[in-house]
Each structure stands twice: as structure tokens, then as C-alpha cells.
Design a protein around this motif. Structure first.
Motif, PDB file in Angstrom:
ATOM      1  N   LEU A  36     106.955  14.190  33.103  1.00  0.00           N
ATOM      2  CA  LEU A  36     106.493  14.847  32.946  1.00  0.00           C
ATOM      3  C   LEU A  36     106.899  15.286  31.545  1.00  0.00           C
ATOM      4  O   LEU A  36     106.197  15.615  30.563  1.00  0.00           O
ATOM      5  CB  LEU A  36     105.978  15.550  34.163  1.00  0.00           C
ATOM      6  CG  LEU A  36     104.626  14.543  34.688  1.00  0.00           C
ATOM      7  CD1 LEU A  36     104.446  15.771  35.921  1.00  0.00           C
ATOM      8  CD2 LEU A  36     103.699  14.890  34.044  1.00  0.00           C
ATOM      9  N   CYS A  37     108.820  15.986  31.606  1.00  0.00           N
ATOM     10  CA  CYS A  37     109.186  16.750  30.800  1.00  0.00           C
ATOM     11  C   CYS A  37     109.141  15.864  29.669  1.00  0.00           C
ATOM     12  O   CYS A  37     109.445  16.199  28.921  1.00  0.00           O
ATOM     13  CB  CYS A  37     110.660  17.120  31.428  1.00  0.00           C
ATOM     14  SG  CYS A  37     110.572  18.138  32.250  1.00  0.00           S
ATOM     15  N   LEU A  38     109.367  14.425  29.701  1.00  0.00           N
ATOM     16  CA  LEU A  38     109.501  13.926  28.280  1.00  0.00           C
ATOM     17  C   LEU A  38     108.436  13.770  27.404  1.00  0.00           C
ATOM     18  O   LEU A  38     107.896  14.631  26.886  1.00  0.00           O
ATOM     19  CB  LEU A  38     110.492  12.808  28.889  1.00  0.00           C
ATOM     20  CG  LEU A  38     111.249  12.052  28.537  1.00  0.00           C
ATOM     21  CD1 LEU A  38     111.668  10.732  29.578  1.00  0.00           C
ATOM     22  CD2 LEU A  38     112.717  12.844  27.474  1.00  0.00           C
ATOM     23  N   MET A  39     107.157  13.835  28.373  1.00  0.00           N
ATOM     24  CA  MET A  39     105.998  13.362  27.827  1.00  0.00           C
ATOM     25  C   MET A  39     105.605  15.418  27.265  1.00  0.00           C
ATOM     26  O   MET A  39     104.892  15.140  25.947  1.00  0.00           O
ATOM     27  CB  MET A  39     105.104  13.521  28.318  1.00  0.00           C
ATOM     28  CG  MET A  39     104.868  11.629  29.097  1.00  0.00           C
ATOM     29  SD  MET A  39     103.858  10.516  30.519  1.00  0.00           S
ATOM     30  CE  MET A  39     102.681  12.768  31.036  1.00  0.00           C
ATOM     31  N   ILE A  40     105.874  16.023  27.954  1.00  0.00           N
ATOM     32  CA  ILE A  40     105.851  17.370  27.336  1.00  0.00           C
ATOM     33  C   ILE A  40     106.678  18.179  25.880  1.00  0.00           C
ATOM     34  O   ILE A  40     105.483  17.933  25.037  1.00  0.00           O
ATOM     35  CB  ILE A  40     105.370  18.091  28.260  1.00  0.00           C
ATOM     36  CG1 ILE A  40     104.243  18.086  29.233  1.00  0.00           C
ATOM     37  CG2 ILE A  40     105.631  20.032  28.070  1.00  0.00           C
ATOM     38  CD1 ILE A  40     105.148  18.880  30.731  1.00  0.00           C
ATOM     39  N   ILE A  41     107.616  17.375  26.422  1.00  0.00           N
ATOM     40  CA  ILE A  41     108.347  17.994  25.065  1.00  0.00           C
ATOM     41  C   ILE A  41     107.839  16.919  23.528  1.00  0.00           C
ATOM     42  O   ILE A  41     108.358  17.287  22.848  1.00  0.00           O
ATOM     43  CB  ILE A  41     110.136  17.604  25.095  1.00  0.00           C
ATOM     44  CG1 ILE A  41     110.331  19.222  26.184  1.00  0.00           C
ATOM     45  CG2 ILE A  41     110.814  17.614  24.242  1.00  0.00           C
ATOM     46  CD1 ILE A  41     111.412  18.842  27.123  1.00  0.00           C
ATOM     47  N   LYS A  42     107.824  15.291  23.565  1.00  0.00           N
ATOM     48  CA  LYS A  42     107.664  14.396  22.533  1.00  0.00           C
ATOM     49  C   LYS A  42     106.401  15.100  22.675  1.00  0.00           C
ATOM     50  O   LYS A  42     105.671  14.616  21.126  1.00  0.00           O
ATOM     51  CB  LYS A  42     107.669  13.358  22.962  1.00  0.00           C
ATOM     52  CG  LYS A  42     108.730  12.578  23.567  1.00  0.00           C
ATOM     53  CD  LYS A  42     109.334  11.524  24.495  1.00  0.00           C
ATOM     54  CE  LYS A  42     110.558  11.319  23.870  1.00  0.00           C
ATOM     55  NZ  LYS A  42     110.585   9.505  24.442  1.00  0.00           N
ATOM     56  N   LYS A  43     105.041  15.438  22.768  1.00  0.00           N
ATOM     57  CA  LYS A  43     104.363  16.164  22.515  1.00  0.00           C
ATOM     58  C   LYS A  43     104.117  17.014  21.320  1.00  0.00           C
ATOM     59  O   LYS A  43     103.320  17.542  20.760  1.00  0.00           O
ATOM     60  CB  LYS A  43     103.017  16.410  23.792  1.00  0.00           C
ATOM     61  CG  LYS A  43     101.786  16.535  23.353  1.00  0.00           C
ATOM     62  CD  LYS A  43     100.783  15.214  23.122  1.00  0.00           C
ATOM     63  CE  LYS A  43      99.270  15.629  22.620  1.00  0.00           C
ATOM     64  NZ  LYS A  43      98.307  14.705  21.714  1.00  0.00           N
TER      65      LYS A  43
END
Length: 136
Positions: A36-43
Motif C-alpha cells: 500500500l505504501c509503495l502504491m500511494i507513493i508511486k501514485k
């Protein structure tokens, strides 16, 4: 939900056949948090930066470290701006001379904070040569 679990804690050890149910649950929570953290940051980051990022990042901590490496402060650049401004300043004859001198002093203190110490004699000299000839 522990969304920041992957940021706070290191990756748990890999699961084995002897892993307990608590270890499995903690591993799943950490993996979910990391994903989730990776998805949020990449977004959230601009597309131009996404192209420069490595595709092999597994954890959010590695991803953030990679970003940090790309944006390391360059001390020479930080010093260059106030130093160039200090050297190129000229008093226009408009406004208060005291405020002009305080601005020069402020730039000198910024440079001092960046570990570039200027002597008082040099500051006085810079002030005098930046004034019009009628003031010096």
C-alpha cells in the motif's frame, strides 16, 4: 490499520514451515503495508520521477532511499546563490541604507551557516564598494 508498518519496521524474516500463526499474520500485515505504501507513493510522485526510479525496489524503505539519493543537497549550489547575490549587490540610492546593510549581513549569516565564514573586514569592504561613490 497499520499503514505505516513497513516504514516503521524492517522486513520480517521469511516464513518457514515452523513459522507460527503470529509470525504469518505479522508477515502478511507487513507485506500489505509495504504494498500500500509503495502504491500511494508511486501514485503521488510526478511521472518524470517515476521514469528515473529503479524497477527492482521491493520495499518502501528502499524506494524512499533511492529517491533520497537522487535529491541529495549539493552544498556548493546552496552556497553559490547567496554568495553570488552578496557579491553582485549594488545600492540603488533608493530606500534605507541601514536596511541594505542588514540585508548584506543576513546573506553573510546564511553563508556562515553553510560553513563559509566571511570576516567583518571583508563585509565592510563589500558594503563600501557596493555603495555609489557619493556615499563612500
Amino acid at each position: 490499520m497499520d499503514l505505516d508498518l513497513a516504514l516503521r519496521d524492517d522486513s520480517p524474516p521469511p516464513l518457514t514451515y515452523q513459522s507460527t500463526s503470529d509470525e504469518k499474520r505479522n508477515n502478511e500485515r507487513w507485506e500489505r503495508s509495504n504494498c500500500l505504501c509503495l502504491m500511494i507513493i508511486k501514485k503521488a510522485i510526478p511521472e518524470a520521477f517515476k521514469r528515473t526510479m529503479s524497477k527492482t525496489m521491493v520495499t518502501v524503505k528502499e524506494f524512499l532511499q533511492d529517491i533520497e539519493k537522487k535529491f541529495v543537497k549539493n552544498e556548493k549550489t546552496e552556497v553559490n546563490t547567496p554568495l553570488t547575490r552578496l557579491i553582485s549587490m549594488k545600492y540603488s540610492g533608493k530606500g534605507n541604507i541601514r536596511e541594505y546593510i542588514m540585508e548584506i549581513s543576513h546573506l553573510a549569516s546564511k553563508l556562515n551557516a553553510l560553513k563559509l565564514k566571511l570576516s567583518e573586514e571583508l563585509l565592510v569592504h563589500l558594503i563600501l564598494i557596493s555603495l555609489p561613490t557619493q556615499f563612500s
